[in-house]
Scaffold this motif. Structure first.
Motif: not given
Length: 119
Positions: A2, A4, A6-9, A11-12, A52
């Protein structure tokens, strides 16, 4: 494995917004295919792409620059939503829902960028 980012809110949320705008754009008239439909899809996808891309840079200054691009792309999506509402492609309720999503995402991205400045 994964990344990093991808853990950011932010980014989500940007990924979700991109998918929502893609679905929304398919409801626009066919004559908007290469205009507003394309623009709102590209702008909304650009938000997550810039978050990203900036995250892998070595410099905080460069990352802040890419977060700035994401913020400007969010503003572009809002303008596209206004255009869609004025042309009666979306309802007032849809406009308010997506406008709030953009507003929240923009504020979160600005706060995240400001946090990086202080690191």
């Amino acid at each position: 494995m994964k990344f990093k980012f991808e853990d950011l809110i932010i980014w989500q949320k940007a990924m979700n917004l991109g998918e929502e705008m893609n679905s929304l754009a398919y409801k626009f008239p066919r004559e908007e295919l290469y205009n507003l439909s394309s623009q709102i899809r590209r702008a909304s996808d650009s938000i997550a792409l810039n978050i990203s891309e900036g995250s892998i840079l070595q410099s905080d200054a460069e990352y802040r620059k890419f977060l700035g691009y994401a913020i400007r792309s969010t503003a572009e999506v809002v303008t596209c939503l206004h255009k869609a509402k004025r042309r009666n492609y979306i309802t007032e309720d849809d406009f308010l829902k997506f406008d709030k999503s953009c507003f929240d995402l923009m504020n979160m991205t600005i706060a995240f960028r400001n946090k990086i400045i202080k690191l």
